[in-house]
Design an enzyme around this catalytic site. Structure first.
Site, PDB file in Angstrom:
ATOM      1  N   ASP A 206     -84.502  14.857 -30.857  1.00  0.00           N
ATOM      2  CA  ASP A 206     -84.879  14.898 -29.324  1.00  0.00           C
ATOM      3  C   ASP A 206     -83.633  15.603 -29.012  1.00  0.00           C
ATOM      4  OD1 ASP A 206     -85.857  14.362 -26.720  1.00  0.00           O
ATOM      5  OD2 ASP A 206     -87.453  12.943 -27.843  1.00  0.00           O
ATOM      6  N   HIS A 267     -87.901  19.127 -25.810  1.00  0.00           N
ATOM      7  CA  HIS A 267     -86.957  17.880 -26.465  1.00  0.00           C
ATOM      8  C   HIS A 267     -86.231  18.307 -27.568  1.00  0.00           C
ATOM      9  CE1 HIS A 267     -88.505  14.696 -24.003  1.00  0.00           C
ATOM     10  NE2 HIS A 267     -89.749  15.098 -24.231  1.00  0.00           N
ATOM     11  N   GLU A 331     -93.947  17.642 -22.960  1.00  0.00           N
ATOM     12  CA  GLU A 331     -92.981  17.713 -21.951  1.00  0.00           C
ATOM     13  C   GLU A 331     -91.967  19.011 -22.164  1.00  0.00           C
ATOM     14  OE1 GLU A 331     -92.335  13.013 -20.596  1.00  0.00           O
ATOM     15  OE2 GLU A 331     -91.266  13.718 -22.274  1.00  0.00           O
TER      16      GLU A 331
HETATM   17  C1  ACM Z   1     -94.129  11.152 -24.784  1.00  0.00           C
HETATM   18  O1  ACM Z   1     -93.908   9.776 -24.130  1.00  0.00           O
HETATM   19  N1  ACM Z   1     -93.279  12.200 -23.968  1.00  0.00           N
HETATM   20  C2  ACM Z   1     -94.979  11.520 -25.457  1.00  0.00           C
END
Ligand code: ACM
Ligand code: ZN
Length: 759
Positions: A206, A267, A331
């Protein structure tokens, strides 16, 4: 302390209540009598190799470590099962038993376990384990000098037939936001296996850290595994390939498959900090030390990105036998892709309409690579946005719609919506009962479509949970999730479950689990008495077995034991904590954070409110009157006291009922820019005698910086020369959209207000 040696234990052959089994088996019949496990008990397996023998040895070891004896393990000769034995049998032929299902029969003479596969006998062993009393799990008993205390165990007679409702029963553990050590990961696997959960979704990469050793790219862990926190300290760590192999083997022995998650295209900051050439701008980048969504993601135009990803995934596939490999996909802001020559060239070359289609193309390409290696791709529901890549399985988190869309398209889904499955959320948002109420099959599906919902997960994101706090977030809520995913829906009944949970706590204590609360440990029940201008506050809890202490603003030096309602006048802050009456529970950690109630009985309390705009129904704070209830918000935007307005200025008018002298007007606002909540640009106040013509009093500009990622609150305050008015009005001007530097640049900004104060 040697209490157990000197105090006689009350003889107890038949438990008063059946032992609490979690998750509840599909069918249980309790019968009279008990089976006695002692030095003469033999543990048998049908053959001397394979899963039945492995499970027999595992159960013998469990018994041995807490008893004065070590049961013998032997191969069953195939004839009649001898008395005083526990037999594990796998019969794969001729039976139509679910591979994870089992039959467990305990009678006073013998215990028989039958299943059709290794998973079934293992799950049966977990049920058998729960038939032992809680102290069976006690580490104190595992000390060599204490083992002599237990010469035998009584198991209640029963007949159990069991099989899971869903094949995929998982916990997501985020080891990126906070690194967790190997022992902790293994222990977590042990614990979920006891609840018959069979997937550890291991979040390994991440923005805040890259946690998996990749031999081809040592910079990923040399650079990407470490971050400098805001206070200058370093946080980080990673798992070597050798450690990962050990963890995977540990999990496999417990019927748990580890599904690794390697995040892309978003991420990705920790990866980009190590390999800046893989981003659209080339960096420099640094490993994030803040939470949120970051615009810097892998460049979809550069071929090197895919070479890198394929090399990484090749090593990942070597380490993890899981059929599914999770590639994230959530995201991923397209901000840089929109501006990157190479990403735009890729879109032209591939005939892609927009950046969502580029994301879809990215995921599909990685999916083909995995498929060529016999693996399947799983991704968060954003992977649907530009068209669902062929063969991909969707993990639905923004509600259930992603799952519905995937299965209607003939593909598979797992579910972990923020509404029920996000264990990083506080119990004030998702309590035990709410988790238990979760239905993994979205409404309105045909039976065929529903069959493509593989199961679900609870998600333990760790932004706000370093390792020592993880138990308290997972437990006890995971007990509910384990049952939701295992037990037939017709057997599910909250009050019966809750009784089992109550009886299960001693087991969690024995296991050394530092569990948290089921529901908010303490909350305020507040009544307003307008004649007396005072609040009457009761401390209440969603959970029994707790006591409260509070600090009375009138006598702030001494916390008091709560024994009845507290009356409050004027302004101040009431603080309260709850703790277990039995202070040994959860290793002495079952104590709430301090909860504060900030109150202010000003002259606008209970005025008649007219709103110029509508607040958002998700942040109503109880309705229009919330802005004159005398109660102030905390710095948590979901605390129920903040009223939220999206994409609009805010105008609020109060009718004070009669003309009065006014010396001060103020209003409280919250800023929390990670959630797109900003201070108003400015707030102006005006007053009127007749409710028609208003006179401006003051306009106050915002002074708070919008860049700080922390929540902050501010009162915009105007003191006036004494003016007489019956009506007062505020106008708060929105900044409009999130600023250019913000991850949500261009998105609609919010205003959050808690109170309109008049003096
Ligand atoms: C998430 O909670 N961004 C999968
Ligand atoms: Zn690019």
């Amino acid at each position: 302390m040697l209490f157990a040696l000197v105090l006689p234990f009350p003889a107890r052959t038949q438990p008063d209540l059946p032992p609490p089994l979690i998750p509840l088996p599909a069918r249980v019949v309790w019968q009279p009598g008990t089976f006695h496990v002692d030095a003469r008990t033999v543990i048998l397996a049908e053959t001397d190799t394979g899963a039945a023998m492995a499970t027999a040895r595992y159960v013998a070891a469990l018994i041995g470590q807490v008893s004065s004896f070590q049961p013998d393990v032997a191969v069953h000769d195939g004839l009649r099962q001898p008395d005083n034995s526990i037999l594990f049998s796998i019969q794969s032929r001729g039976e139509r038993m679910h591979p994870e299902g089992y039959m467990l029969r305990v009678d006073p003479r013998r215990v028989l376990i039958r299943a059709s596969a290794g998973a079934g006998v293992f799950h049966a062993a977990q049920t058998l384990r729960q038939l032992f009393p809680a102290r069976f799990e006690s580490p104190a008993l595992q000390h060599p000098t204490r083992r002599d205390t237990v010469r035998g165990w009584d198991l209640p007679a029963c007949m159990i037939q069991d099989a899971p409702r869903f094949a995929w029963r998982g916990l997501l553990l985020d080891c990126c936001r906070h690194f967790m050590d190997v022992e902790f990961v293994m222990r977590t696997i042990d614990l979920i296996a006891q609840l018959k959960m069979n997937r550890l979704h291991w979040h390994l990469t991440d923005d805040q850290g890259w946690r998996i050793e990749i031999q081809r790219y040592p910079a990923l862990t040399r650079v990407g595994a470490w971050r400098t926190e805001k206070d200058g300290t370093r946080h980080g760590g990673f798992y070597t390939q050798e450690q990962i192999r050990a963890i995977v083997a540990h999990a496999a022995a417990r019927q748990v498959t580890i599904v690794p998650e390697i995040e892309m295209p978003g991420h990705a900051l920790a990866a980009l900090a190590s390999h800046p050439e893989l981003g659209c701008t080339g960096g420099p980048y640094s490993v994030a030390n803040d939470w949120g969504v970051f615009k810097d993601i892998f460049c979809a135009g550069k071929e090197e990105t895919f070479t890198f990803i394929e090399h990484v995934l090749s090593e990942v596939m070597e380490l993890f036998p899981s059929e599914y490999i999770h590639i994230g996909g959530d995201e991923a802001p397209t901000f840089h892709w929109e501006r990157c020559v190479q990403c735009q060239a890729r879109m032209t070359a591939e005939g892609l309409e927009d950046e969502h289609a580029l994301q879809s193309w990215f995921i599909a390409r990685v999916g083909r690579f995995l498929a060529e290696h016999g693996r399947r791709l799983i991704g968060w529901d954003e992977i649907l946005e530009g068209g669902l890549p062929e063969g991909a399985t969707v993990q639905s988190w923004r509600g259930m719609d992603g799952a519905t869309a995937a299965v209607r398209a003939g593909q598979h889904a797992i579910v972990s919506p923020t509404s029920h499955a996000y264990f990083d959320y506080p119990v004030s948002s998702i309590d035990l009962e709410r988790v238990y109420s979760f239905e993994p099959i979205p409404a309105g599906l045909t039976t065929i479509d529903a069959s493509r919902i593989l199961g679900g997960e609870c998600n333990m994101w760790t932004e706000h949970a370093p390792q020592h706090l993880v138990d308290g977030k997972i437990f006890p809520r995971i007990l509910a999730m384990a049952e939701v995913l295992w037990t037939p829906v017709r057997q599910r009944e909250y009050s019966a479950f809750h009784r089992r949970v109550d009886a299960f706590y001693p087991r969690l204590d024995s296991l050394g689990i530092r569990y948290g609360f089921e529901a908010p440990a303490v909350s305020f029940d507040i009544a307003r008495d307008s004649t007396d201008r005072r609040f009457t506050v009761r401390l209440i809890s969603g959970q029994s077995g707790l006591r409260f202490r509070y600090i009375d603003p009138a006598a702030p030096s001494t916390p008091r034991a709560y024994d009845g309602p507290v009356h409050l006048r004027g302004r101040g802050v009431l603080r309260a904590v709850a703790e277990a009456t039995d202070t040994a529970r959860a290793g002495g950690t079952l104590r709430s954070d301090t909860l504060a109630l900030s109150y202010d009985w000003h002259d606008g309390v209970d005025a008649t409110v007219t709103l110029g705009q509508r607040f958002h129904t998700s942040y109503a704070a109880g309705g229009a009157g919330a802005v004159v209830d005398g109660l102030r918000g905390t710095d948590y935007f979901r605390d129920g006291r903040w009223q939220g307005y999206e994409d609009t200025d805010v105008e609020i008018t109060l009718d004070l009922g009669a003309e009065r002298m006014i010396t001060e007007l103020a209003a409280g606002f919250l800023q929390y820019q990670p959630a797109w909540i900003f201070m108003p640009r400015q707030v102006s106040f005006s007053v009127s005698r007749d409710g028609q013509r208003y006179t401006d009093v003051a306009t106050i500009a915002n002074e708070a910086s919008d860049r700080d990622g922390h929540a902050c609150t501010r009162d915009f305050r105007a003191t006036t020369a004494r003016v007489s008015a019956r009506y007062v009005r505020l106008r708060a001007e929105t900044i409009g959209v999130c600023p250019d530097w913000h991850p949500g640049a261009g998105g609609k900004a919010w205003i959050f207000i808690d109170e309109f104060i008049v003096r």
